[in-house]
Write a protein that holds these residues in place. Structure first.
Motif, short mmCIF file in Angstrom:
data_model
loop_
_atom_site.label_atom_id
_atom_site.label_comp_id
_atom_site.label_asym_id
_atom_site.label_seq_id
_atom_site.Cartn_x
_atom_site.Cartn_y
_atom_site.Cartn_z
N GLN A 180 0.83 -1.21 0.00
CA GLN A 180 0.00 0.00 0.00
C GLN A 180 0.87 1.26 0.00
N VAL A 181 1.93 1.24 0.78
CA VAL A 181 2.85 2.39 0.81
C VAL A 181 3.49 2.58 -0.56
N ALA A 182 3.92 1.50 -1.18
CA ALA A 182 4.53 1.57 -2.51
C ALA A 182 3.52 2.10 -3.53
N HIS A 183 2.26 1.65 -3.42
CA HIS A 183 1.21 2.11 -4.33
C HIS A 183 0.96 3.61 -4.15
N LEU A 184 0.86 4.06 -2.90
CA LEU A 184 0.66 5.49 -2.63
C LEU A 184 1.83 6.32 -3.13
N ALA A 185 3.05 5.83 -2.93
CA ALA A 185 4.23 6.54 -3.42
C ALA A 185 4.19 6.64 -4.94
N ASN A 186 3.77 5.58 -5.59
CA ASN A 186 3.66 5.58 -7.06
C ASN A 186 2.62 6.61 -7.52
N LEU A 187 1.47 6.64 -6.84
CA LEU A 187 0.43 7.61 -7.19
C LEU A 187 0.92 9.04 -7.01
N ALA A 188 1.75 9.26 -5.99
CA ALA A 188 2.27 10.60 -5.70
C ALA A 188 3.53 10.89 -6.50
N ARG A 189 3.94 9.94 -7.33
CA ARG A 189 5.14 10.08 -8.15
C ARG A 189 6.39 10.32 -7.28
N ILE A 190 6.48 9.55 -6.19
CA ILE A 190 7.62 9.64 -5.28
C ILE A 190 8.39 8.32 -5.38
N ALA A 191 9.65 8.42 -5.74
CA ALA A 191 10.49 7.22 -5.83
C ALA A 191 11.02 6.88 -4.45
N LEU A 192 10.69 5.68 -3.98
CA LEU A 192 11.13 5.23 -2.67
C LEU A 192 11.93 3.95 -2.80
N THR A 193 12.97 3.83 -1.98
CA THR A 193 13.73 2.58 -1.94
C THR A 193 12.95 1.59 -1.08
N ASP A 194 13.34 0.32 -1.14
CA ASP A 194 12.69 -0.70 -0.31
C ASP A 194 12.84 -0.36 1.17
N GLU A 195 14.00 0.17 1.53
CA GLU A 195 14.25 0.55 2.93
C GLU A 195 13.31 1.68 3.36
N GLU A 196 13.11 2.68 2.49
CA GLU A 196 12.21 3.79 2.80
C GLU A 196 10.76 3.30 2.90
N ILE A 197 10.39 2.37 2.04
CA ILE A 197 9.03 1.82 2.10
C ILE A 197 8.80 1.11 3.43
N GLN A 198 9.77 0.30 3.86
CA GLN A 198 9.63 -0.40 5.14
C GLN A 198 9.55 0.60 6.30
N HIS A 199 10.40 1.63 6.26
CA HIS A 199 10.40 2.65 7.32
C HIS A 199 9.05 3.37 7.35
N LEU A 200 8.54 3.77 6.19
CA LEU A 200 7.27 4.49 6.13
C LEU A 200 6.10 3.59 6.50
N THR A 201 6.20 2.31 6.19
CA THR A 201 5.14 1.37 6.57
C THR A 201 5.01 1.35 8.09
N THR A 202 6.12 1.30 8.77
CA THR A 202 6.11 1.30 10.24
C THR A 202 5.55 2.62 10.77
N GLU A 203 6.05 3.74 10.24
CA GLU A 203 5.60 5.05 10.71
C GLU A 203 4.11 5.27 10.45
N LEU A 204 3.66 4.94 9.24
CA LEU A 204 2.24 5.13 8.93
C LEU A 204 1.36 4.22 9.77
N GLY A 205 1.85 3.03 10.06
CA GLY A 205 1.11 2.12 10.94
C GLY A 205 0.95 2.72 12.34
#
Length: 100
Positions: A8-33
């Motif tokens: 879901q985080v990767a999908h939202l980043a894609n919709l917002a046209r934000i390039a995220l690394t796998d590490e950033e996605i994991q970090h944001l998944t935790t924070e958003l949770g």
């Protein structure tokens, strides 16, 4: 309790046209949770009998009414501390290269 997934985080980043690394996605998944858990906790206590508020204490205007009065300051007194003046008004530099 709803959870947010890395997909879901990767999908939202894609919709917002934000390039995220796998590490950033994991970090944001935790924070958003954690953010979602905090919102859910607030939602538990936010009942219809508790009015929504933006401030913990009521706000009020503390300014006095604007009352016209006699001016006791002379032109000379007003201009006394000015770096530049022409005896009747303040002289200031032109702004944005515009001259009058």
């Amino acid at each position: 309790m709803s959870e947010i997934s890395a997909e879901q985080v990767a999908h939202l980043a894609n919709l917002a046209r934000i390039a995220l690394t796998d590490e950033e996605i994991q970090h944001l998944t935790t924070e958003l949770g954690q953010i979602m858990q905090a919102v859910e906790k607030v939602s538990e206590v936010a009942t219809p009998d508790v009015p929504p508020t933006s401030h913990p204490i009521p706000l009020r205007n503390v300014m006095r009414d604007d009352v016209v009065g006699d001016t006791v300051l002379t032109t000379e007194q007003a201009l006394a501390g000015a770096p530049e003046h022409d005896d009747t008004r303040f002289v200031v530099s032109a702004i944005l290269g515009e001259e009058q």
